[in-house]
Design an enzyme around this catalytic site. Structure first.
Site, mmCIF file in Angstrom:
data_model
loop_
_atom_site.group_PDB
_atom_site.id
_atom_site.type_symbol
_atom_site.label_atom_id
_atom_site.label_comp_id
_atom_site.label_asym_id
_atom_site.label_seq_id
_atom_site.Cartn_x
_atom_site.Cartn_y
_atom_site.Cartn_z
ATOM 1 N N HIS A 119 8.651 -4.237 -3.883
ATOM 2 C CA HIS A 119 7.295 -4.822 -3.858
ATOM 3 C C HIS A 119 6.235 -3.831 -4.306
ATOM 4 O O HIS A 119 5.057 -4.180 -4.428
ATOM 5 C CB HIS A 119 6.979 -5.286 -2.436
ATOM 6 C CG HIS A 119 6.944 -4.163 -1.474
ATOM 7 N ND1 HIS A 119 8.078 -3.431 -1.127
ATOM 8 C CD2 HIS A 119 5.925 -3.561 -0.831
ATOM 9 C CE1 HIS A 119 7.724 -2.464 -0.305
ATOM 10 N NE2 HIS A 119 6.422 -2.516 -0.115
ATOM 11 N N ASP A 120 6.619 -2.574 -4.571
ATOM 12 C CA ASP A 120 5.683 -1.539 -5.040
ATOM 13 C C ASP A 120 5.919 -1.180 -6.498
ATOM 14 O O ASP A 120 5.191 -0.351 -7.060
ATOM 15 C CB ASP A 120 5.871 -0.246 -4.223
ATOM 16 C CG ASP A 120 5.409 -0.369 -2.785
ATOM 17 O OD1 ASP A 120 5.938 0.376 -1.927
ATOM 18 O OD2 ASP A 120 4.541 -1.223 -2.522
ATOM 19 N N GLU A 152 12.205 4.998 3.765
ATOM 20 C CA GLU A 152 11.504 5.188 2.489
ATOM 21 C C GLU A 152 11.010 6.632 2.485
ATOM 22 O O GLU A 152 10.207 7.020 3.326
ATOM 23 C CB GLU A 152 10.331 4.220 2.358
ATOM 24 C CG GLU A 152 9.628 4.316 1.005
ATOM 25 C CD GLU A 152 8.233 3.739 1.012
ATOM 26 O OE1 GLU A 152 7.797 3.254 -0.053
ATOM 27 O OE2 GLU A 152 7.577 3.737 2.077
ATOM 28 N N ASP A 210 9.038 2.507 6.680
ATOM 29 C CA ASP A 210 7.991 2.785 5.701
ATOM 30 C C ASP A 210 7.573 4.262 5.735
ATOM 31 O O ASP A 210 7.407 4.833 6.824
ATOM 32 C CB ASP A 210 6.785 1.896 6.030
ATOM 33 C CG ASP A 210 5.757 1.852 4.930
ATOM 34 O OD1 ASP A 210 4.607 2.268 5.174
ATOM 35 O OD2 ASP A 210 6.109 1.445 3.804
ATOM 36 N N ASP A 232 10.549 -4.438 8.739
ATOM 37 C CA ASP A 232 9.883 -3.271 8.149
ATOM 38 C C ASP A 232 9.143 -2.510 9.256
ATOM 39 O O ASP A 232 8.259 -3.073 9.906
ATOM 40 C CB ASP A 232 8.899 -3.754 7.073
ATOM 41 C CG ASP A 232 8.769 -2.786 5.900
ATOM 42 O OD1 ASP A 232 8.868 -3.227 4.738
ATOM 43 O OD2 ASP A 232 8.560 -1.585 6.174
HETATM 44 O O1 TEU Z 1 4.873 2.746 0.089
HETATM 45 C C1 TEU Z 1 4.823 4.140 0.137
HETATM 46 C C2 TEU Z 1 4.753 4.685 -1.179
HETATM 47 O O2 TEU Z 1 5.437 5.563 -1.521
HETATM 48 C C3 TEU Z 1 3.778 4.053 -2.038
HETATM 49 O O3 TEU Z 1 2.826 4.984 -2.236
HETATM 50 C C4 TEU Z 1 4.383 3.688 -3.275
HETATM 51 O O4 TEU Z 1 5.178 4.657 -3.754
HETATM 52 C C5 TEU Z 1 3.350 3.431 -4.243
HETATM 53 O O5 TEU Z 1 2.576 2.485 -3.753
HETATM 54 C C6 TEU Z 1 3.907 2.997 -5.529
HETATM 55 O O6 TEU Z 1 2.891 3.195 -6.427
HETATM 56 C C7 TEU Z 1 4.961 2.132 1.353
HETATM 57 C C8 TEU Z 1 5.046 0.628 1.166
HETATM 58 O O7 TEU Z 1 6.212 0.335 0.456
HETATM 59 C C9 TEU Z 1 3.802 0.209 0.421
HETATM 60 O O8 TEU Z 1 3.829 -1.169 0.101
HETATM 61 C C10 TEU Z 1 2.603 0.496 1.297
HETATM 62 O O9 TEU Z 1 1.445 0.215 0.569
HETATM 63 C C11 TEU Z 1 2.599 1.960 1.719
HETATM 64 O O10 TEU Z 1 3.858 2.436 2.156
HETATM 65 C C12 TEU Z 1 1.696 2.144 2.900
HETATM 66 O O11 TEU Z 1 2.240 1.504 4.019
#
Ligand code: TEU
Ligand code: CA
Length: 567
Positions: free
Chosen positions: A337-338, A262, A205, A104
């Site tokens: 994971h989000d 992403e 990311d 990542d």
């Molecule tokens: O997530 C980016 C992002 O778009 C997040 O705002 C996500 O959509 C949101 O949390 C969902 O509600 C990336 C990573 O995947 C996330 O785990 C990190 O917290 C974030 O970037 C910051 O690095």
């Protein structure tokens, strides 16, 4: 799958990716936190499932303000996860099984404990000052009223210099200044460090946030707050493609690697600028149009949890299938994971948990693109409903709890209902390996509580049960790999407005497949195209049945039918 003088097909077009959230995957030393040696222990399980690439969420040194997405040393392994020797062994073990490893890349921001930022904040004249985005305020106010993704302002004032630094996420995640060519070279060097070790790719990311509008214009007001939506000024910014083409030229083009960016907020057309075959940037992107359907930043975003409709989901997924066909490559995912667990968000996680988890597998894996399976999805793991906010760990959730309570007057029950439905910790409860103590995740005390349904939903039971979601994933992965039409064929959505059936045709010169998914907890009837009535059923999450033009569908049934006659 390849025939002589066939065009070169990059390996990632045939790959299935499995995402691991190391903190919650497998603990090997009893401290209640998953780690690299725990992943090594489970590689044969992943090999049996049939996946090809493992994507690890961040494993680098971090104070874990955002569980590793706040990196303090890009060339060191997070102490809780193990050592560099553990990593080298993991990489060897992965490759010895014919698997690949993707890491990542979190370079929109670092941790505020990264030496670059410590120096940048400590000394305004330091050459590290310009590694970050510092701005003077306006009449004692921050430069703009942009809202952070983790609630509150994106600006943090540094009392010593009186200036503000930008952080689109938490205040412990200061944004790097990508306008500074030295910052970009630092990142390129770091990427080479891991690629020279043999790492096979990068998940990148928030990669479409690197280029900010140089004037930091004010955002559009967000009703009910004194904050604004600054996204139009930092998503897909003015120099983003220049930065990614430079990264490709300087680093990626020198390795046989896979990249996925992403990119929140991109449309199919915009994404073609990132992953178009001739663009020399990325192989594919993650869009969020299906997982953020109906969410309105002006209405507290995802916390208002608007209802989903199948036609809306179909419209989005079909637009990406047809929008990128022949131009770029899709990623395919329901959760990560989000996001909340797929079977709870898009399926039915009570009496039809197994059927709907299999349905989501079939509908996703027969589309064109590279599929991503999030740990536990192959078991049909569900959302969790902790009864108190004190059980939650995720910074986004904890900050939102305060914001919704203090600024919007939501009561506990209302906030918890939204957290149960959309919170990120739904995806982060420990992996269920068995029905034994702590689901076999740890001999210690897990860093976050387990989902209490692990005795019924776990890998040991799933592998032992040929009718399990796990076996459906394994069989569907194998079936998908045996059908070139899935990689190469066109996509045609049928009955776009049908409220409960998601059906589409995949076709190439040799094969026509009909995929039918019944998103409903009651039986139904669906009229299929005549040519498939005498077709061959290749996949069915219910016992075999007679095909008929008026197809009888069971709750959450999913079928794949191949036409007997050539297209
Ligand atoms: O997530 C980016 C992002 O778009 C997040 O705002 C996500 O959509 C949101 O949390 C969902 O509600 C990336 C990573 O995947 C996330 O785990 C990190 O917290 C974030 O970037 C910051 O690095
Ligand atoms: Ca551990």
């Amino acid at each position: 799958m390849t025939t002589p003088n066939a065009p070169h097909i990059p390996w990632w077009k045939d790959a299935i990716v499995y995402q691991i959230y190391p903190r919650s995957f497998q603990d090997s030393n009893g401290d209640g936190i998953g780690d690299l040696r725990g992943i090594i222990r489970r590689l044969d399980y992943l090999k049996r499932l049939g996946v090809d690439v493992l994507w690890l969420s961040p494993i680098f040194a971090s104070p874990n303000d955002d569980n590793g997405y706040d990196i303090s040393d890009y060339r060191a392994i997070m102490s809780e996860f193990g050592t560099m020797a553990d990593f080298d062994e993991l990489l060897r073990e992965v490759h010895s099984r014919g698997l690949k490893l993707m890491l990542d890349l979190v370079v929109n921001h670092t941790s505020d404990e990264h030496p670059w930022f410590v120096e940048s904040r400590a000394d305004p004249r330091s050459d590290k000052r310009d590694y970050y985005i510092w701005r003077k305020g306006r009449d004692g106010q921050p430069p703009t009223r942009w809202q952070s993704y983790f609630s509150g302002s994106v600006w943090e004032k540094d009392e010593r210099s009186g200036e503000y630094y930008l952080h689109l996420f938490s205040r412990k995640q200061p944004d790097l200044n990508w306008e500074n060519p030295r910052v970009r070279r630092e990142v390129h060097d770091m990427m080479r460090f891991w690629l020279d070790k043999g790492v096979d790719g990068w998940r990148m990311d928030t990669i479409n946030m690197l280029s900010k509008h140089p004037d930091f214009p004010e955002g559009r007001p967000l009703p009910g707050t004194n904050l604004t939506d600054g996204q139009p000024h930092f998503l897909n910014g003015p120099r983003i493609h220049e930065f990614l083409q430079e990264m490709h030229r300087e680093v990626l083009s020198h390795y046989d690697v896979m990249t996925v960016g992403e990119t929140p907020g991109v449309s199919p057309a915009e994404s073609a600028l990132y992953c178009g075959f001739e663009r020399g940037e990325l192989n594919m992107v993650f869009h969020f149009e299906h997982v953020f359907l109906g969410d309105d930043a002006a209405e507290r975003g995802k916390w208002s949890n608007p209802p989903l409709t199948l036609p809306a989901i179909k419209r989005v997924l079909a637009s990406w299938q047809t929008g990128l066909h022949g131009r770029g490559w899709n990623s395919l995912y329901w959760d990560n994971h989000d996001q909340p667990r797929a079977v709870s968000r898009f399926g039915h996680d009570r009496e039809y948990r197994v059927e709907s988890a299999k349905l989501l597998c079939t509908v996703l894996l027969f589309m064109q693109g590279t599929p991503y399976i999030y740990q536990g999805q192959e078991l049909g793991m569900t959302n969790v409903s902790f009864e108190s906010i004190n059980h939650y760990k995720d910074i986004e959730t904890l900050n939102a709890y305060k914001m919704l309570r203090d600024e919007h007057g939501w009561d506990d029950a209302r906030i918890l209902a939204s957290v149960h439905a959309r919170g990120r910790d739904n995806a982060r409860t420990p992996m269920h390996w068995s029905g034994g103590a702590n689901a076999g995740f740890t001999e210690g005390t897990p860093w976050i509580a387990l989902n209490p349904n692990y005795p019924d939903i776990n890998a040991e039971a799933a592998e032992a049960d040929p009718n399990s979601v796990w076996h459906h994933y394994r069989d569907t992965i194998a079936l998908r790999k045996s059908l070139p039409v899935v990689r190469d064929g066109t996509f045609t959505l049928l009955d776009a407005e049908h409220p409960t059936v998601f059906s589409y045709i995949r076709q190439d010169a040799h094969t026509r497949l009909l995929v039918v998914g019944h998103f409903c907890d009651r039986p139904g009837v669906y009229r299929i195209p005549g040519e498939f009535v005498d077709g061959e059923v290749l996949s069915n999450n219910y016992p075999t049945q007679e095909l008929a033009q008026e197809l009888q569908l069971r709750p959450y049934q999913a079928l794949v039918i191949r036409a007997r006659r050539k297209p």
